[in-house]
Design a protein around this motif. Structure first.
Motif, PDB file in Angstrom:
ATOM      1  N   GLU A  76      -3.700  -9.823  -1.124  1.00  0.00           N
ATOM      2  CA  GLU A  76      -2.772  -8.832  -1.651  1.00  0.00           C
ATOM      3  C   GLU A  76      -1.349  -9.062  -1.151  1.00  0.00           C
ATOM      4  OE1 GLU A  76      -2.411  -4.989  -3.813  1.00  0.00           O
ATOM      5  OE2 GLU A  76      -4.065  -6.395  -3.634  1.00  0.00           O
ATOM      6  N   LYS A  77      -1.230  -9.425   0.133  1.00  0.00           N
ATOM      7  CA  LYS A  77       0.103  -9.576   0.720  1.00  0.00           C
ATOM      8  C   LYS A  77       0.067 -10.635   1.805  1.00  0.00           C
ATOM      9  CE  LYS A  77       3.832  -6.876   2.888  1.00  0.00           C
ATOM     10  NZ  LYS A  77       4.227  -5.549   3.416  1.00  0.00           N
ATOM     11  N   GLU A  85      -2.806  -9.248   4.157  1.00  0.00           N
ATOM     12  CA  GLU A  85      -3.690  -8.149   3.752  1.00  0.00           C
ATOM     13  C   GLU A  85      -4.566  -8.648   2.611  1.00  0.00           C
ATOM     14  OE1 GLU A  85      -3.248  -4.027   1.256  1.00  0.00           O
ATOM     15  OE2 GLU A  85      -1.843  -4.332   2.928  1.00  0.00           O
ATOM     16  N   LYS A  87      -7.891  -7.700  -0.025  1.00  0.00           N
ATOM     17  CA  LYS A  87      -8.771  -6.692  -0.617  1.00  0.00           C
ATOM     18  C   LYS A  87     -10.118  -7.344  -0.941  1.00  0.00           C
ATOM     19  CE  LYS A  87      -5.742  -3.227  -1.099  1.00  0.00           C
ATOM     20  NZ  LYS A  87      -5.880  -1.928  -0.412  1.00  0.00           N
ATOM     21  N   GLN A  88     -11.186  -6.766  -0.429  1.00  0.00           N
ATOM     22  CA  GLN A  88     -12.531  -7.202  -0.779  1.00  0.00           C
ATOM     23  C   GLN A  88     -13.154  -6.168  -1.714  1.00  0.00           C
ATOM     24  OE1 GLN A  88     -15.277  -7.669   2.478  1.00  0.00           O
ATOM     25  NE2 GLN A  88     -17.014  -8.161   1.145  1.00  0.00           N
ATOM     26  N   LYS A  89     -13.642  -6.624  -2.860  1.00  0.00           N
ATOM     27  CA  LYS A  89     -14.278  -5.725  -3.823  1.00  0.00           C
ATOM     28  C   LYS A  89     -15.683  -6.212  -4.130  1.00  0.00           C
ATOM     29  CE  LYS A  89     -13.829  -3.829  -8.511  1.00  0.00           C
ATOM     30  NZ  LYS A  89     -13.037  -3.842  -9.775  1.00  0.00           N
ATOM     31  N   VAL A 117     -14.459  -1.009  -2.265  1.00  0.00           N
ATOM     32  CA  VAL A 117     -13.307  -1.827  -1.885  1.00  0.00           C
ATOM     33  C   VAL A 117     -13.035  -1.671  -0.389  1.00  0.00           C
ATOM     34  CG1 VAL A 117     -10.826  -2.230  -2.197  1.00  0.00           C
ATOM     35  CG2 VAL A 117     -12.263  -1.669  -4.174  1.00  0.00           C
ATOM     36  N   THR A 119     -10.262  -2.924   2.685  1.00  0.00           N
ATOM     37  CA  THR A 119      -8.939  -3.494   2.947  1.00  0.00           C
ATOM     38  C   THR A 119      -8.972  -4.126   4.331  1.00  0.00           C
ATOM     39  OG1 THR A 119      -7.858  -1.823   1.588  1.00  0.00           O
ATOM     40  CG2 THR A 119      -6.473  -3.036   3.139  1.00  0.00           C
ATOM     41  N   HIS A 121      -7.002  -6.492   7.244  1.00  0.00           N
ATOM     42  CA  HIS A 121      -5.745  -7.031   7.767  1.00  0.00           C
ATOM     43  C   HIS A 121      -6.064  -8.148   8.759  1.00  0.00           C
ATOM     44  CE1 HIS A 121      -2.982  -3.937   6.102  1.00  0.00           C
ATOM     45  NE2 HIS A 121      -4.069  -3.174   6.158  1.00  0.00           N
TER      46      HIS A 121
END
Length: 292
Positions: A76-77, A85, A87-89, A117, A119, A121
């Protein structure tokens, strides 16, 4: 097969009358690093197998479970300092095998898993600094005796599988390199595990670098006064795994882990304190694929 590899200096012949000493041998070290950028997407296939045995009041109770979860990871970032960052879905969750008692307990929970989901880091060394997850129901069923008979991945389990998937050695490597890190895993009503993971670089298998690890952990009993569990004491019989890193692609391709524990717990059953012997074996097999 792992073997030591060294750079050997080529020495010029000394002039007559001069003495010289050979320079020290220099280890041939290298690094394994992820090569990620913002917008990259990967998929993880995780197969979990669990076998549990309970002995209580002369009865032997057994359960078996195997399920598959397919997740996507999206960067994501990506920050300037190398932290990021992700995202795991959860895209899919499928039951592969379960005994007749376990099957009706796990199927409803597996059906609700897709769409979950997380998140995550990471710092610049690919270490998880924060893992944000919705409420997760790990223990999902108990039989008529009040014993837990089935469970799916708990929060700390999801976090640890993310750490394995994005594993990166935090140092230059050579054959036989060893290092460690501290870990802690909550086990819900049964207490928690604390200790260290010991890593060892095992060399290359075909084109992949193999890193073996052993979890040297000790069990900490749950707090007294629980409604179901009064006391608990467990020992890890085997806790180890392997990670396979593709140095050319700059990512983990596969991993495997085995966790086998035995112990005794005391449950509050119909107002009576009842001792229970418990043994559980879990294996985790994962692979990563897709765009990077």
């Amino acid at each position: 097969m792992a073997c030591s590899s060294w750079l050997i200096g080529i020495l010029a012949l000394p002039c007559l009358g001069q003495t010289t000493s050979s320079p020290p041998l220099i280890p041939n070290t290298f690094s394994l690093k992820w090569q990620l950028k913002q917008g990259d997407k990967l998929h993880q296939e995780l197969v979990t197998q669990q076998k549990s045995i309970f002995r209580v009041q002369g009865l032997l109770l057994q359960s078996s479970l195997q399920y598959r979860v397919l997740s996507s990871f999206f960067v994501e970032k990506m920050n300037d300092d190398g932290s990021m960052e992700v995202k795991q879905k959860v895209e899919e969750a499928n039951l592969l095998q379960a005994d007749p008692l376990t099957q009706p307990l796990v199927l409803p929970q597996l059906k609700t898993m897709p769409g979950t989901v997380f998140t995550i880091h990471f710092n610049k060394n690919m270490e998880v600094t924060e893992f944000l997850a919705p409420p997760i129901q790990g223990a999902i069923g108990r039989n008529d005796l009040g014993l837990q008979m089935a469970s799916l991945m708990d929060r700390d389990g999801w976090k640890e599988m993310a750490e394995v998937s994005f594993f990166q050695p935090n140092r230059p490597l050579k054959a036989g390199s060893q290092w460690e890190r501290i870990i802690s895993h909550s086990w819900g009503d049964f207490g928690k595990w604390t200790g260290k993971v010991h890593y060892r670089y095992e060399g290359k298998q075909k084109s992949l670098h193999k890193i073996g690890y052993v979890l040297k952990v000790a069990h900490e009993a749950p707090k007294a006064g629980g409604q179901l569990i009064g006391k608990a004491a467990f020992q890890a019989q085997a806790a180890l795994g392997n990670i396979y890193f593709d140095g050319d692609q700059g990512k983990v391709l596969a991993a495997e882990e085995r966790f086998h524990v035995k112990g005794v717990l005391e449950i509050n059953l119909l107002g009576q304190k009842t001792p229970v012997e418990m043994e559980e074996q879990q294996t985790f097999t994962l692979r990563l694929f897709g765009q990077k």
